[in-house]
Design an enzyme around this catalytic site. Structure first.
Site, PDB file in Angstrom:
ATOM      1  N   GLU A  49       0.741 -53.139 -70.205  1.00 44.27           N
ATOM      2  CA  GLU A  49       1.439 -52.843 -68.950  1.00 44.27           C
ATOM      3  C   GLU A  49       0.511 -52.314 -67.862  1.00 44.27           C
ATOM      4  O   GLU A  49       0.793 -52.470 -66.674  1.00 44.27           O
ATOM      5  CB  GLU A  49       2.581 -51.851 -69.183  1.00 44.27           C
ATOM      6  CG  GLU A  49       3.760 -52.428 -69.966  1.00 44.27           C
ATOM      7  CD  GLU A  49       3.581 -52.312 -71.473  1.00 44.27           C
ATOM      8  OE1 GLU A  49       2.482 -51.898 -71.929  1.00 44.27           O
ATOM      9  OE2 GLU A  49       4.535 -52.627 -72.205  1.00 44.27           O
ATOM     10  N   PHE A 111      15.504 -43.210 -78.595  1.00 43.80           N
ATOM     11  CA  PHE A 111      14.342 -44.058 -78.879  1.00 43.80           C
ATOM     12  C   PHE A 111      13.777 -44.629 -77.576  1.00 43.80           C
ATOM     13  O   PHE A 111      14.511 -45.188 -76.765  1.00 43.80           O
ATOM     14  CB  PHE A 111      14.746 -45.199 -79.821  1.00 43.80           C
ATOM     15  CG  PHE A 111      13.597 -46.132 -80.121  1.00 43.80           C
ATOM     16  CD1 PHE A 111      12.463 -45.676 -80.782  1.00 43.80           C
ATOM     17  CD2 PHE A 111      13.648 -47.469 -79.724  1.00 43.80           C
ATOM     18  CE1 PHE A 111      11.406 -46.529 -81.046  1.00 43.80           C
ATOM     19  CE2 PHE A 111      12.587 -48.334 -79.982  1.00 43.80           C
ATOM     20  CZ  PHE A 111      11.465 -47.861 -80.639  1.00 43.80           C
ATOM     21  N   GLN A 112      12.483 -44.478 -77.392  1.00 44.65           N
ATOM     22  CA  GLN A 112      11.764 -44.940 -76.204  1.00 44.65           C
ATOM     23  C   GLN A 112      12.316 -44.374 -74.899  1.00 44.65           C
ATOM     24  O   GLN A 112      12.250 -45.012 -73.852  1.00 44.65           O
ATOM     25  CB  GLN A 112      11.714 -46.474 -76.153  1.00 44.65           C
ATOM     26  CG  GLN A 112      10.882 -47.024 -77.306  1.00 44.65           C
ATOM     27  CD  GLN A 112      10.531 -48.497 -77.156  1.00 44.65           C
ATOM     28  OE1 GLN A 112      11.262 -49.263 -76.540  1.00 44.65           O
ATOM     29  NE2 GLN A 112       9.399 -48.888 -77.721  1.00 44.65           N
ATOM     30  N   LYS A 161      19.741 -49.259 -69.351  1.00 43.41           N
ATOM     31  CA  LYS A 161      20.112 -50.542 -69.938  1.00 43.41           C
ATOM     32  C   LYS A 161      21.589 -50.892 -69.724  1.00 43.41           C
ATOM     33  O   LYS A 161      21.935 -52.043 -69.477  1.00 43.41           O
ATOM     34  CB  LYS A 161      19.800 -50.515 -71.440  1.00 43.41           C
ATOM     35  CG  LYS A 161      20.032 -51.843 -72.134  1.00 43.41           C
ATOM     36  CD  LYS A 161      19.532 -51.828 -73.565  1.00 43.41           C
ATOM     37  CE  LYS A 161      19.612 -53.235 -74.162  1.00 43.41           C
ATOM     38  NZ  LYS A 161      19.038 -53.273 -75.520  1.00 43.41           N
ATOM     39  N   MET A 481     -22.744 -44.985 -64.601  1.00 42.80           N
ATOM     40  CA  MET A 481     -22.625 -43.983 -63.545  1.00 42.80           C
ATOM     41  C   MET A 481     -22.715 -42.575 -64.130  1.00 42.80           C
ATOM     42  O   MET A 481     -23.321 -41.680 -63.533  1.00 42.80           O
ATOM     43  CB  MET A 481     -21.303 -44.178 -62.790  1.00 42.80           C
ATOM     44  CG  MET A 481     -21.145 -43.259 -61.606  1.00 42.80           C
ATOM     45  SD  MET A 481     -22.489 -43.437 -60.427  1.00 42.80           S
ATOM     46  CE  MET A 481     -21.818 -44.655 -59.310  1.00 42.80           C
TER      47      MET A 481
HETATM   48  C1  LIG Z   1     -10.377 -44.429 -66.780  1.00 46.27           C
HETATM   49  C2  LIG Z   1     -11.641 -43.743 -66.420  1.00 46.27           C
HETATM   50  N1  LIG Z   1     -12.292 -43.006 -67.361  1.00 46.27           N
HETATM   51  C3  LIG Z   1     -13.459 -42.398 -67.053  1.00 46.27           C
HETATM   52  C4  LIG Z   1     -13.995 -42.511 -65.803  1.00 46.27           C
HETATM   53  C5  LIG Z   1     -15.325 -41.812 -65.454  1.00 46.27           C
HETATM   54  N2  LIG Z   1     -16.351 -42.819 -65.185  1.00 46.27           N
HETATM   55  C6  LIG Z   1     -16.670 -43.195 -63.917  1.00 46.27           C
HETATM   56  S1  LIG Z   1     -17.794 -44.422 -63.875  1.00 46.27           S
HETATM   57  C7  LIG Z   1     -17.895 -44.455 -65.552  1.00 46.27           C
HETATM   58  C8  LIG Z   1     -18.827 -45.414 -66.251  1.00 46.27           C
HETATM   59  C9  LIG Z   1     -18.416 -46.818 -66.086  1.00 46.27           C
HETATM   60  O1  LIG Z   1     -19.164 -47.598 -66.975  1.00 46.27           O
HETATM   61  P1  LIG Z   1     -19.336 -49.140 -66.763  1.00 46.27           P
HETATM   62  O2  LIG Z   1     -18.021 -49.804 -66.623  1.00 46.27           O
HETATM   63  O3  LIG Z   1     -20.215 -49.679 -67.836  1.00 46.27           O
HETATM   64  O4  LIG Z   1     -20.038 -49.235 -65.344  1.00 46.27           O
HETATM   65  P2  LIG Z   1     -21.531 -48.868 -64.917  1.00 46.27           P
HETATM   66  O5  LIG Z   1     -21.481 -47.525 -64.279  1.00 46.27           O
HETATM   67  O6  LIG Z   1     -22.368 -48.891 -66.128  1.00 46.27           O
HETATM   68  O7  LIG Z   1     -21.876 -49.930 -63.933  1.00 46.27           O
HETATM   69  C10 LIG Z   1     -17.057 -43.502 -66.123  1.00 46.27           C
HETATM   70  C11 LIG Z   1     -16.942 -43.256 -67.567  1.00 46.27           C
HETATM   71  C12 LIG Z   1     -13.274 -43.281 -64.856  1.00 46.27           C
HETATM   72  N3  LIG Z   1     -13.692 -43.412 -63.597  1.00 46.27           N
HETATM   73  N4  LIG Z   1     -12.122 -43.900 -65.200  1.00 46.27           N
END
Ligand SMILES: Cc1ncc(C[n+]2csc(CCOP(=O)(O)OP(=O)(O)O)c2C)c(N)n1
Ligand SMILES: [Mg+2]
Lengths: 577, 170
Positions: A49, A111-112, A161, A481
């Site tokens: 979803e 439920f749900q 529902k 990042m």
């Molecule tokens: C759902 C979620 N969890 C954690 C983060 C924190 N976060 C920001 S950038 C990142 C790394 C992203 O990794 P990747 O997709 O490999 O991209 P890269 O930075 O390596 O290009 C994280 C963990 C986030 N923004 N969103």
């Protein structure tokens, strides 16, 4: 005409002009899925979803029409919470319909069952719990009205529902061809105060170092053309925030590109040194301002926003203008045409700007043969090999910043990303939604390996539903990042950021999902792989680009510091005294 | 007399909302989420059965009042907001209080209560329950007066307020 709630719901969606919806059925919403079989609305069956929500967002961002998602109660409703919050922070028009347990069971931990309206109240523009079948047509009309007018946003409609189940007498209603909206507390004022416009124009005429600070509101008010007119009329330089990339052509000589934490030096510094920020549909986000008390200290502020709560929320404007951005720009243009743009000499300012541009362009060290790919290089190659109106949907992380920096956006609505919430996993479903809305356009997702693993299953949806998007996976084997922050601020102590070099096998995984897939390690193979991907139209394509893990996004304004302390790439350090 | 500085005083907002379920929760959750502090809150139906009125006393130090008003106004169920100026509004609170009082001191309390304009609601062997309606400062003063006797239980309503008549007639 007598009908039942489920039929009425689908007919109400048809009446709103809905052509496509994204969703996944379940117990509580089952009765509404039956009439879908006979409806002309296209339903796209997702694999999770969250995907449905981001697809609806991508569709809305690309087309300007509201995105629609429909899911069942409980876990399905909680799965769509992230896209709702994402759409809320980025002001994306979206209507989400959730199933709910029968009215008599509400409050019993059935439920749900979950308190969907309670959970989502603070991340939607508004939500409704409908308790009578007769109310369904009106509520749907109100939901679309709220989602698409004023400052757009997500609206959730929770439907028990029993009021849609044709076997239940509570679902019976009288269908009426006309329903009226009844929202006494919702008034949208798009008009602008001519006096405020007059004051704004005076500031513009007299400013020595003005900058047009452009946010996503320009795209929401479909004001890109008016903005071009204003910029050309006044000769004022433009910065486009992460949410506004494409609202002003990057190739235009007045475009300075993206400001903010990873904005380019000139955009950041020009704002910082400006004496007038003409703020149009932007909201002084902390990723743009850096440390607030050090942000553009000598700038006066004109702030145009449809949402009065944005005016003065972060930075007190000298001239607040509440109203629609396009209306405001057109009003300013008309006054400026009548009275002229003033005679303030801006030659010194312009030469400072071009000086910064010469000394501090976006740069990276090209990779030598045999080394891992430079992610920036991949983006440049992709940019050069795709049509100018290609839609780029990005994930969140380093790859997102490089995509925003190195792409050349010359058309509005070609850049789709998760700005406010920063939702990893956004790109693939958002790209799918965009492609559904704009089937004639090429759609590339630029994704990270971390992001890819959060929502890749929607590539199954893309293949099965025949939505041929393309994915450029910038695979650095890291949560890049976060690694960058650990490199720069935690003495290179890497904590839980390494994913894996070999697992998963992205090519094999993508193929198993019905995609055409390639793996590219060598700079020499990049162009050819992209060319091949661009030829494929009968299925999604995934290219696993193996990129250098140690690469950092520059420039950078470290969190908590001011924009004057922007960190430039090592090769430019000598330029900064 | 208002000794607080203008930017930092408490504000009394009279918020007219649609009389629908969940509206109070939306208002309360907005205050929580945006870190606006509520000093007191009272809610009741109005002359129009479709509307309710919420009187909220907001801590003006927790956020600029325009921000509170503008964010409240974004709630779809909020129909009208008045920011009442002190001195230009009638504000009332009700206090119910049970005080410990030996029979020989009853007259003493009743005399004070009469002067303040309150009522005796119930009399026990060694306690009395009193009620008093007034503006919040008046209630504060009386509450302080009762303290030495020993307050056993106290319940104050939130403040309710309406704009003064010269204020509403333009
Ligand atoms: C759902 C979620 N969890 C954690 C983060 C924190 N976060 C920001 S950038 C990142 C790394 C992203 O990794 P990747 O997709 O490999 O991209 P890269 O930075 O390596 O290009 C994280 C963990 C986030 N923004 N969103
Ligand atoms: Mg990565």
């Amino acid at each position: 005409m007598k009908t039942d709630g489920g039929q009425a719901l689908i007919r109400s969606l048809e009446r709103e002009g809905v052509e496509v919806m994204f969703g996944l059925p379940g117990g509580a919403i089952l009765p509404v899925y039956d009439p879908i079989i006979d409806s002309k609305i296209r339903h796209i069956l997702v694999r999770h979803e969250q995907g449905a929500g981001h697809m609806a967002e991508g569709y809305a961002q690309a087309t300007g029409k509201p995105g629609v998602a429909m899911v069942t109660s409980g876990p399905a409703a909680t799965n769509i919470v992230t896209p709702l919050c994402d759409a809320y922070l980025d002001s994306i028009p979206m209507v989400v319909i959730t199933g709910q347990v029968p009215t008599a069971a509400i409050g019993t931990d059935a439920f749900q069952e979950c308190d969907t309206t309670g959970i989502t109240a603070s991340i939607t523009k508004h939500n409704f719990l409908v308790t009578e079948a007769q109310d369904i047509p009106q509520v749907i009309k109100e939901a679309f009205h709220i989602a698409t007018t004023g400052r757009p946003g997500p609206v959730l409609v929770d439907i028990p529902k029993d009021i849609v189940d044709p076997t239940n007498p509570r679902s019976s209603l009288e269908w009426e061809d006309n329903v009226e909206i009844d929202l006494p507390g919702y008034k949208v004022d798009t008009s602008v105060d001519p006096e405020a416009i007059q004051k704004a124009v005076e500031l513009i005429q007299n400013a020595e170092r003005p900058i047009l600070y452009i946010g996503g509101g320009i795209l929401k008010s479909r004001a890109a053309e008016s903005l071009l007119e204003l910029a050309e009329l006044t000769g004022i330089h433009v910065v486009t925030t992460l949410m506004a990339r494409g609202a002003f052509p990057d190739s235009h000589e007045l475009c300075l590109g993206m400001p903010g934490m990873h904005g380019n030096f000139t955009a950041v510094t020009a704002m910082q040194e400006s004496d007038l920020l003409i703020t149009l549909g932007a909201r002084f986000d902390d990723r743009v301002t850096g440390k607030l008390d050090e942000f553009a200290v000598s700038a006066k502020i004109i702030h145009v926003d449809i949402d009065p709560a944005e005016l003065g929320k972060v930075r007190r404007p000298d001239v607040p203008v509440q109203g629609d951005c396009r209306t405001a720009i057109e009003a300013m243009v008309s006054v400026l045409r009548d009275f002229g743009s003033g005679n303030t000499d801006r030659t010194a300012w312009k030469s400072r700007i071009s000086g910064w541009q010469e000394r501090f362009p976006l740069v990276y060290e090209p990779s030598t043969p045999g080394q891992a790919l430079k992610p920036q290089f991949v983006i440049e190659k992709l940019r050069d090999a795709t049509p100018a109106d290609t839609i780029v949907a990005s994930g969140v992380g380093q790859h997102q910043m490089w995509a925003s920096q190195y792409w050349t956006f010359n058309h509005p609505y070609t850049w789709i990303n998760s700005g406010g919430l920063g939702t990893m996993g956004f790109s693939i479903p958002a790209a799918i939604g965009a492609k559904v809305g704009c089937p004639e356009k090429m759609v590339w997702a630029v994704d990270g390996d971390g992001c890819f693993q959060m929502t890749a299953q929607e590539l199954v949806t893309a293949r099965v539903e025949n939505i041929p998007i393309k994915v450029a996976l910038l695979n650095n084997s890291y949560l890049g990042m976060v690694r960058q922050w650990q490199d720069m601020f935690y003495e290179e102590r890497h904590s839980e950021v390494f994913l894996s070099k070999e697992i998963p096998d992205y090519k094999g995984w993508a193929e198993s999902m019905g995609c055409f897939a390639m793996r590219v390690d060598d700079p020499d193979e990049v162009e050819e792989a992209i060319a091949q991907a661009n030829e494929i139209e009968d299925r999604p394509v995934v290219i696993d680009f193996r990129t250098a893990a140690e690469e950092k996004v520059y420039p950078m304004v470290a969190s908590g510091t001011g924009n004057s302390d922007v960190i430039v790439p090592p090769s430019q350090e000598k330029e900064i005294r | 007399m208002n000794t607080e500085s203008p930017g930092h005083r408490n504000h009394t907002l009279v918020v007219t909302v649609e009389n629908k379920s969940g509206v109070l929760a939306r208002v309360a959750s907005l205050f929580a989420r945006r870190a606006f502090n509520i000093r007191s809150l009272a809610v009741a139906p109005t002359e129009d059965e479709h509307l309710s009125r919420i009187t909220i006393v907001v801590d003006g130090e927790s956020a600029p009042i325009e921000q509170v008003v503008n964010q409240l106004d974004k709630l779809i169920n909020v129909v009208d907001i008045q920011d009442l100026q002190p001195g230009h509004a009638i504000e009332r609170e009700l206090m119910l209080v049970t005080v410990a009082v030996e029979p020989e001191h009853r007259d003493d309390i009743v005399e004070q209560l009469d002067r303040a304009g309150g009522k005796v609601m119930s009399v026990g062997a060694d306690s009395m329950m009193l009620s008093l309606v007034g503006d919040p400062e008046h209630i504060d003063t009386f509450e302080n007066l009762l303290r030495p006797f020993g307050i056993l239980e106290i319940q104050r309503t939130g403040r309710v307020a309406l704009a003064n008549l010269d204020e509403t007639i333009e």
